[in-house]
Write a protein that holds these residues in place. Structure first.
Motif, short mmCIF file in Angstrom:
data_model
loop_
_atom_site.label_atom_id
_atom_site.label_comp_id
_atom_site.label_asym_id
_atom_site.label_seq_id
_atom_site.Cartn_x
_atom_site.Cartn_y
_atom_site.Cartn_z
N ILE A 128 0.86 -1.18 0.00
CA ILE A 128 0.00 0.00 0.00
C ILE A 128 0.90 1.24 0.00
N ASN A 129 0.62 2.15 -0.88
CA ASN A 129 1.43 3.36 -0.99
C ASN A 129 0.95 4.40 0.04
N TYR A 130 1.62 4.45 1.17
CA TYR A 130 1.30 5.44 2.21
C TYR A 130 2.58 5.79 2.96
N ASN A 131 2.54 6.87 3.71
CA ASN A 131 3.73 7.35 4.42
C ASN A 131 3.90 6.58 5.73
N TYR A 132 4.42 5.37 5.61
CA TYR A 132 4.58 4.51 6.79
C TYR A 132 5.59 5.07 7.78
N MET A 133 6.62 5.78 7.26
CA MET A 133 7.63 6.31 8.16
C MET A 133 7.07 7.40 9.06
N LYS A 134 6.21 8.24 8.52
CA LYS A 134 5.61 9.31 9.32
C LYS A 134 4.79 8.72 10.46
N ILE A 135 4.00 7.68 10.14
CA ILE A 135 3.18 7.03 11.17
C ILE A 135 4.07 6.39 12.23
N SER A 136 5.14 5.74 11.78
CA SER A 136 6.07 5.08 12.72
C SER A 136 6.72 6.09 13.64
N VAL A 137 7.21 7.20 13.06
CA VAL A 137 7.88 8.24 13.85
C VAL A 137 6.92 8.86 14.85
N LEU A 138 5.70 9.16 14.40
CA LEU A 138 4.70 9.75 15.29
C LEU A 138 4.34 8.79 16.43
N LEU A 139 4.17 7.52 16.11
CA LEU A 139 3.84 6.53 17.14
C LEU A 139 4.94 6.44 18.19
N VAL A 140 6.18 6.29 17.75
CA VAL A 140 7.30 6.15 18.69
C VAL A 140 7.50 7.44 19.48
N SER A 141 7.48 8.59 18.80
CA SER A 141 7.73 9.87 19.47
C SER A 141 6.67 10.20 20.50
N LEU A 142 5.40 10.06 20.12
CA LEU A 142 4.31 10.39 21.04
C LEU A 142 4.24 9.38 22.19
N SER A 143 4.52 8.10 21.90
CA SER A 143 4.55 7.10 22.98
C SER A 143 5.64 7.42 23.97
N PHE A 144 6.81 7.81 23.46
CA PHE A 144 7.94 8.16 24.34
C PHE A 144 7.59 9.37 25.19
N LEU A 145 6.97 10.39 24.57
CA LEU A 145 6.61 11.59 25.31
C LEU A 145 5.57 11.27 26.37
N PHE A 146 4.61 10.43 26.03
CA PHE A 146 3.57 10.02 26.98
C PHE A 146 4.19 9.31 28.18
N ILE A 147 5.12 8.41 27.94
CA ILE A 147 5.79 7.67 29.01
C ILE A 147 6.54 8.62 29.93
N ASN A 148 7.14 9.65 29.35
CA ASN A 148 7.91 10.61 30.16
C ASN A 148 7.04 11.43 31.09
N PHE A 149 5.75 11.57 30.75
CA PHE A 149 4.90 12.45 31.53
C PHE A 149 3.82 11.72 32.33
N ILE A 150 3.93 10.40 32.44
CA ILE A 150 2.94 9.68 33.26
C ILE A 150 3.54 9.20 34.57
N TYR A 151 4.73 9.72 34.90
CA TYR A 151 5.37 9.36 36.16
C TYR A 151 5.57 7.84 36.21
N ILE A 152 6.31 7.31 35.24
CA ILE A 152 6.36 5.88 35.00
C ILE A 152 6.93 5.08 36.17
N ASP A 153 7.92 5.64 36.87
CA ASP A 153 8.49 4.91 38.01
C ASP A 153 7.45 4.66 39.09
N LYS A 154 6.58 5.64 39.30
CA LYS A 154 5.50 5.48 40.28
C LYS A 154 4.50 4.44 39.80
#
Length: 466
Positions: free
Chosen positions: A359-385
């Motif tokens: 399928i011709n779609y921008n798979y890299m953009k989706i991958s980058v957004l998924l990883v970046s936003l997931s990482f940012l979310f983890i950083n702000f949910i007080y993961i150690d707690k």
């Protein structure tokens, strides 16, 4: 051309990177200082662009916000669990923001060229021009009117010499030691750290080179021939990989059918899970490179790539299941959490890659957004707690395996629940140890989490210490 602007920028870059180096390598550092460092680097970069009269790309604002948010996480939580990844994401985000700011991206959107841009324009080209930093610092015109260049050169040479001599003199005379400390509020002997100077020099050289090469849009020599992979060579490589992974999966199946499923010791389970993760990391890295390179070289190899993709997907899911079993038995720790997140994200990224073959779609953009936003979310949910809470809910909590400040709340709770004086004394000893750790942090190296726990501990100790 080296101008006074480059000289000032290079000099300030070194000061900032030394400040950053001290704050990432020394114990009880970090916190507000990392956010401050990032903001100062951003300001220095924007100032450099303005002085060079370069028009910045408006698209940079989105990436600037993300960069600031990553740096801001250091000022809110300790996040020991993911600090290593956060530092790496900080530099990657800074690099891509710089590429976007200078309008030096291959395409003005996130696509499959993102890895190429980061690799070439933040790593390869800056490394090829690694001497730009020292050249900017030490280069000056022969004209006697260029006094500023000589002043910068003199300061750069004299500062480490002055620090070294002062540290020696401070040892020989108490009065001189007091005078110097009162004048500048620093202990030179603690500042003098040769490894920090060297690492800062390397880091400053890399950062300044990346800044200079992107603003001037330096590029690789396009006339140099890359290895010519013809169709036969590509097929040979891909078929070899398919065969290798097929043998690997069959061997895993044989091992599972002939292995004693009643694993008895923690070390066996640990070895089982870690081996799975190690294999996953290596295979995923190889396949990610294969997908990225082969898709650009030859669009007709999608069936072989699909097989490799599905083989990797199977291995990833098997590793993920292993880790779930491991966590179910021994609870959650920071390393186990990171493993689960990595494996989970890898499943989606591999699927995006496989779908992109058909399928011709921008798979890299989706991958980058998924990883970046997931990482940012983890950083702000007080993961150690959250890790501590998970273990408590599932009766897997063990004080011996938690060394972060999140354990303070549980110690205080346990203190009030127990009636054993010996146990109370032991808990009090541990809490006083944590208080010493918290008190050893300077204000600039604190964050909101540390300030919160300092307040909690001070109230508890003032109430219960007799």
């Amino acid at each position: 051309m080296i101008t006074n602007t480059e000289k000032i920028c290079a000099f300030l870059m070194y000061i900032l990177t030394y400040f950053f180096t001290v704050n990432i390598f020394e114990l009880n550092k970090g916190g507000f200082s990392i956010t401050l460092f990032t903001l100062m680097i951003i300001c220095l970069t924007l100032w450099y662009f303005k002085m060079k009269g370069v028009k910045v790309n408006k698209n940079h604002k989105i990436y600037l916000v993300y960069l600031i948010l990553v740096s801001l996480s250091f000022s809110i939580f300790e996040n020991y669990s993911i600090n290593f990844f956060t530092y790496n994401m900080l530099f990657v985000s800074m690099g891509y923001w710089l590429i976007t700011l200078s309008g030096n991206r291959t395409n003005d959107l996130i696509d499959e060229f993102i890895l190429k841009d980061l690799w070439e324009k933040i790593v390869v080209i800056p490394l090829k021009n690694f001497n730009l930093f020292l050249k900017s610092i030490f280069h000056f015109e022969k004209s006697t009117s260029n006094v500023f260049s000589r002043i910068i050169l003199g300061m750069f040479i004299s500062i480490p010499i002055l620090i070294f001599i002062s540290s020696l003199l401070m040892v020989t005379d108490i009065t001189f030691n007091k005078i110097i400390n009162k004048l500048i509020y620093f202990d030179f002997s603690s500042i003098l750290n040769i490894p920090y100077f060297i690492f800062s020099l390397i880091l400053a050289s890399g950062m300044f080179s990346a800044l200079y090469t992107n603003i001037n849009k330096l590029s690789l020599d396009k006339h140099k021939k890359i290895i010519n992979f013809d169709d036969i060579v590509l097929k040979t490589i891909l078929i070899s990989l398919v065969c290798l992974y097929s043998v690997y999966l069959l061997s895993i199946l044989y091992t599972y059918l002939n292995y004693d499923i009643n694993i008895k010791t923690a070390s066996e389970i640990s070895s089982y899970a870690r081996k799975g993760f190690f294999e996953l990391s290596v295979v995923s890295f190889i396949n990610f490179i294969v997908f990225s390179i082969v898709k650009h070289i030859d669009k007709n190899e999608k069936y072989l790539l699909s097989i490799i993709g599905f083989q990797t997907l199977i291995i990833t899911i098997m590793g993920l299941l292993r880790m779930f079993v491991y966590v179910g038995v021994y609870g959650l720790t920071s390393s186990r959490f990171n493993t689960l997140i990595f494996m989970g994200l890898m499943v989606f990224v591999i699927l995006f890659h496989i779908f992109s073959l058909y399928i011709n779609y921008n798979y890299m953009k989706i991958s980058v957004l998924l990883v970046s936003l997931s990482f940012l979310f983890i950083n702000f949910i007080y993961i150690d707690k959250q890790i501590v809470n998970y273990n408590i809910i599932n009766n897997k909590f063990d004080f011996e395996y938690i060394y972060n400040f999140e354990v303070i709340d549980e110690y205080i709770k346990k203190y009030y629940e127990t009636v054993d004086n010996g146990e109370k004394n032991k808990i009090m000893y541990e809490l006083r140890f944590y208080k010493e750790r918290l008190d050893s942090r300077d204000l600039i190296n604190m964050n909101l989490e540390i300030l919160y726990y300092k307040n909690v501990l001070n109230k508890f100790l003032s109430k219960n210490l007799h």
